[in-house]
Motif scaffolding. Structure first.
Motif: not given
Length: 252
Positions: A13-40
């Motif tokens: 959640t809050g995955g589109g920007g800031g810390i959430g974006r960095a986590i989303s990208l890092a998880y994907a680099r490590e092989g996870a499929a990511v649901g990026v959830v954001d208000l925007k």
């Protein structure tokens, strides 16, 4: 990519920007499929597109985490598109600093709805999917303010203390289902959003207080989130990891 999260499905959640974006990208680099959830939706889409362009799996979803139904809908869509959620990152937050007497009922209500209720709705939406999958990991984004006094931040501190308590109690409640619940307490972190409201002079004052000699970056928090979600942290639950360059204990 080391593939530490291969086969996992994450909801951030809050995955589109800031810390959430960095986590989303890092998880994907490590092989996870990511649901990026954001208000925007547009920022969620930008992050998801970056993941897909790099060869990863991701979908973008708009949801207001203060709305329980929207959180459940987002979780269901992730399950349908990517598989059962096995990692939940409760990162979304709405905050306003200032003297308590100047904060309106509407402002306080929104802070609680997003910052705390959003965590609970995330639990309720993701935990059943984790049970079906045989286990999972929840990573909450808390704050050093959960344990420190903070001028002009009564509500923020109280909400983050509640998140820390929900981390400990969640670990006890969901542990028998092979679900670990952890938290990260970020120190001063230079995100795009923070840069809009914090001046260079203010950042420099914060940097000078840091025992490690620098400010945090979103990638620092993402690295910690990868560790906590990975099997390397399989015996870690109920804990809040301070990723703060040592500032909390240096000035507590």
């Amino acid at each position: 990519m080391q593939g530490r999260l291969t086969g996992r499905v994450a909801m951030v959640t809050g995955g589109g920007g800031g810390i959430g974006r960095a986590i989303s990208l890092a998880y994907a680099r490590e092989g996870a499929a990511v649901g990026v959830v954001d208000l925007k939706l547009e920022v969620a889409e930008a992050t998801a597109q970056e993941i897909v362009a790099a060869g990863g799996q991701a979908i973008a979803l708009r949801a207001n985490v203060a709305d329980r139904e929207e959180v459940f809908t987002a979780a269901a869509r992730i399950k349908h598109a990517l598989g059962p959620i096995t990692i939940l990152v409760n990162n979304a937050m709405y905050n306003r600093y200032g003297p308590l007497e100047e904060q309106t009922e509407t402002m306080i209500g929104r802070m609680i709805d997003v910052g705390f209720k959003g965590v609970i709705w995330g639990y309720q939406a993701a935990v059943p999917q984790m049970r079906l999958a045989g286990g999972g990991v929840i990573v909450n984004i808390a704050s050093p303010s959960a344990v420190l006094a903070m001028k002009n931040g009564i509500m923020y501190s109280a909400i983050k203390a509640a998140v820390a308590a929900a981390t400990r109690s969640g670990a006890a409640e969901f542990g028998p289902d092979n679900i670990r619940v952890t938290a990260i307490a970020p120190g001063p972190t230079q995100t795009d959003g923070a840069n809009l409201v914090v001046s260079e002079e203010a950042w420099e004052r914060r940097r000078q207080r840091m025992p490690i000699g620098r400010l945090g970056q979103p990638e620092d928090m993402a690295n910690a989130a990868v560790f906590l979600a990975s099997d390397e942290a399989s015996f870690v639950t109920g804990d809040m990891l301070f990723v703060d360059g040592g500032v909390t204990y240096a000035f507590s």
